[in-house]
Write a protein that holds these residues in place. Structure first.
Motif, mmCIF file in Angstrom:
data_model
loop_
_atom_site.group_PDB
_atom_site.id
_atom_site.type_symbol
_atom_site.label_atom_id
_atom_site.label_comp_id
_atom_site.label_asym_id
_atom_site.label_seq_id
_atom_site.Cartn_x
_atom_site.Cartn_y
_atom_site.Cartn_z
ATOM 1 N N HIS A 45 27.932 46.250 89.131
ATOM 2 C CA HIS A 45 27.376 44.899 89.271
ATOM 3 C C HIS A 45 26.378 44.877 90.427
ATOM 4 C CE1 HIS A 45 31.278 44.178 87.247
ATOM 5 N NE2 HIS A 45 30.670 43.157 86.679
ATOM 6 N N HIS A 83 34.214 42.926 80.085
ATOM 7 C CA HIS A 83 35.482 43.372 80.683
ATOM 8 C C HIS A 83 36.565 43.057 79.657
ATOM 9 C CE1 HIS A 83 33.767 43.543 84.886
ATOM 10 N NE2 HIS A 83 32.905 42.734 84.309
ATOM 11 N N HIS A 127 23.992 41.614 85.844
ATOM 12 C CA HIS A 127 23.531 40.373 86.471
ATOM 13 C C HIS A 127 22.150 40.523 87.094
ATOM 14 C CE1 HIS A 127 27.365 38.813 85.425
ATOM 15 N NE2 HIS A 127 28.008 39.692 86.179
ATOM 16 N N HIS A 146 27.716 44.574 78.389
ATOM 17 C CA HIS A 146 28.503 44.433 79.629
ATOM 18 C C HIS A 146 29.664 43.473 79.364
ATOM 19 C CE1 HIS A 146 28.653 43.827 84.258
ATOM 20 N NE2 HIS A 146 29.608 43.049 83.752
ATOM 21 N N ASP A 178 29.579 39.449 79.245
ATOM 22 C CA ASP A 178 30.400 39.534 80.463
ATOM 23 C C ASP A 178 31.764 38.852 80.265
ATOM 24 O OD1 ASP A 178 31.074 40.339 83.059
ATOM 25 O OD2 ASP A 178 30.236 38.530 83.975
HETATM 26 ZN ZN LIG Z 1 31.010 41.947 84.858
#
Ligand SMILES: [Zn+2]
Length: 426
Positions: free
Chosen positions: A226, A73, A265, A71, A316
Motif C-alpha cells: 500500500h 483482501h 491507492h 487489489h 480493495d
Molecule cells: Zn488494501
C-alpha cells in the motif's frame, strides 16, 4: 469439446485513454477450445471453422473478458461494510481481529471458498489478493482457486510491528515462509505468488530489506503493498522512517520499487514519487469504493494516465464496500467527476479488464478477447433490472447501452461466467 458463444462480443484493440472509444470493437461470436479463445469473428465464419462446436446463443447480451480485480483482501470478506472508521482505526477495530482467525485452516478454507463464490457471481474471474500472516491463509485461497481453474495471485501478508500479538512475524520468518509458499505455488497451474509486505508502518526496515532480497531472487514474482492512502498514515510513515525522502522511498530504499510492483491507492503522491513510479513503470492500483468508504481521498486518474502510468482497478475488499467491479467502475466514474475528469464507459470497462490485467503483467493471458488468450469471460445482461432496462432502451450506441449497467448494475447483470473455457455454475 469446442464451444461457440453467440452475442455481442466486446474486445479492445487499444487503450481508450489514448485511442478513444474506437479502441473497442464488437463481433458476433467467439470460439473457445481447450481453455483458450480460438477465434473471434462473425458467427457463420466460426461455425464453418468448428462445425462440431456446442453453440450457446446469448442473444443481445455483451460477452466480455472476465473482470480482473487487482487489489483485494479476501480475509476481510466477512467484515465488508463495517461502519465508521478511517484507515488506522479500521485496521485495529475490524481487520486485525478478523485476520487473527485465519490461523485456523478450516476457517481460511471456508472464507476462501465463500470469497471466490461471491466474486464469480459478480463476474470477476481473476483477483490479486492479500492473505494474512498465516501461511495456511495462502494455501486456502490457492487451493480454492486451483479447484476452480482460476488465474489468481496471492501472498502471505508480512507484518513484524504495529500489529497485535498473534499477527506479527519476523524479518526471517516472513522471508522464509514467503519463500516456501512461493516454491509451493508460484507457476503451478494458473497460480502466482506475490510478495506482500502490508505497508511500511507494519514492517521494520529489516523486514522490508528481507522481502526486497526475496524479490530480487525471484524477479518473476509481483510485489504488492500500500502507498499514500491517507494523510495521517503518511505522517506516521514520516515518523517511523525519518531518513526517507517520502513514503515511496521507504520501499525504494529496501529493493521494493520496481516494474512488477503493485502500489495500492497512491492517492497523495509527491512529484518525486510520481516520477519514480513512472520511470520504473510500476503499477498503481485505484480502489475507488475503498477510498470513498474509508474517506481517503480522490485518485488522480486523468493526470496519472496522461503522464503514462500503468494503472489497474480494484475493489480493495473489505475496505472497499463491494465485491462488484461494476460498482467499482461506477465509483471510479464518481471520483473522476469530483476531480473534473469524467471517465468514458470504454475507459471504465478497459480498466476493469485489460487495465488491471496489464497492471498484473498478464494482459497477454487475460483481460481481453482475442485468439490465443485464456477463455475467461463474463456475459452481461444490459437489461437486468426494470430501472436499467428502461434506461438502456433509449441507447443508440454500445456505450450508452452499457453505462446504466455500470452505474446501477450488480450480480443480477451477470448472466454467465466462463473460466478457462468452462461454464461456471448458472
Ligand atoms: Zn488494501
Amino acid at each position: 469439446m469446442a464451444d461457440l458463444l453467440l452475442g455481442q462480443v466486446l474486445s479492445f484493440t487499444g487503450d481508450p485513454f489514448l485511442d478513444g472509444p474506437e479502441a473497442a470493437r464488437l463481433d458476433g461470436a467467439v470460439l473457445l477450445e481447450a481453455g483458450r479463445i480460438r477465434a473471434v469473428g462473425q458467427a457463420d465464419d466460426l461455425r464453418r471453422m468448428a462445425p462440431q462446436a456446442r453453440v450457446t446463443d446469448y442473444g443481445r447480451a455483451i460477452i466480455s473478458a472476465g473482470f480482473v480485480d487487482a487489489h483485494v483482501h479476501y480475509p476481510q470478506t466477512a467484515i465488508i461494510a463495517s461502519w465508521g472508521k478511517r484507515l488506522i482505526d479500521w485496521l485495529n477495530s475490524y481487520t486485525f481481529p478478523e485476520e487473527m482467525r485465519f490461523a485456523d485452516p478450516a476457517y481460511a478454507e471456508e472464507v476462501a471458498a465463500r470469497y471466490l463464490d461471491l466474486t464469480l457471481a459478480h463476474g470477476t474471474t481473476s483477483v490479486c489478493s492479500y492473505a494474512t500472516i498465516h501461511p495456511e491463509s495462502v494455501d486456502a485461497l490457492m487451493a480454492a482457486a486451483q479447484a476452480r481453474g482460476q488465474r489468481i495471485w496471492t501472498g502471505k501478508t508480512c507484518m513484524d510491528r504495529n500489529a497485535p500479538e498473534g499477527l506479527r512475524d519476523t524479518p526471517q520468518s516472513a522471508h522464509d515462509d514467503s519463500a516456501a509458499l512461493l516454491a509451493r505455488w508460484h507457476g503451478v497451474d494458473r497460480l502466482s505468488y506475490v510478495i506482500t509486505p502490508r505497508f511500511s508502518p507494519t514492517s521494520t526496515p529489516d523486514q522490508l530489506a528481507a522481502l526486497g532480497a526475496l524479490w530480487a531472487a525471484n524477479p518473476s514474482c509481483l510485489m504488492q503493498t500500500h502507498l499514500s492512502e491517507q494523510l495521517d498514515e503518511i505522517e506516521w510513515v514520516r515518523g517511523l522512517y525519518p531518513s526517507a525522502r517520502d513514503y515511496l522511498d521507504t520501499y525504494e530504499a529496501f529493493g521494493l520499487l520496481g516494474k512488477g510492483g503493485l502500489y495500492g491507492h497512491a492517492i497523495h503522491l509527491e512529484p518525486r514519487e510520481k516520477d519514480r513510479l513512472r520511470e520504473v513503470d510500476a503499477s498503481l492500483i485505484h480502489c475507488p469504493t475503498s477510498n470513498t468508504f474509508i474517506g481517503s481521498g480522490l485518485f488522480d486518474m486523468g493526470g496519472l494516465k496522461a503522464a503514462g502510468h500503468r494503472i489497474g482497478l480494484a475493489t480493495d475488499t473489505g475496505g472497499g464496500s463491494s465485491f462488484s467491479m461494476l460498482r467499482t467502475m461506477a465509483a471510479a466514474y464518481e471520483v473522476g467527476q469530483l476531480r473534473g475528469r469524467p471517465l468514458h464507459p470504454s475507459e471504465l470497462w478497459w480498466l476493469a479488464t485489460q487495465g488491471s490485467a496489464r497492471a498484473l503483467h498478464a494482459d497477454h493471458q487475460i483481460g481481453n478477447i482475442a485468439a490465443g488468450m485464456e477463455a475467461d469471460l463474463v456475459v452481461i445482461d444490459t437489461a437486468s433490472t426494470p430501472a436499467i432496462a428502461q434506461a438502456t432502451a433509449r441507447a443508440d450506441t454500445l456505450w450508452q447501452a452499457l453505462f446504466p449497467t455500470i452505474m446501477m448494475g450488480d450480480d443480477r447483470a451477470i448472466r454467465a461466467v466462463w473460466i478457462a473455457g468452462k461454464l461456471h455454475q448458472r
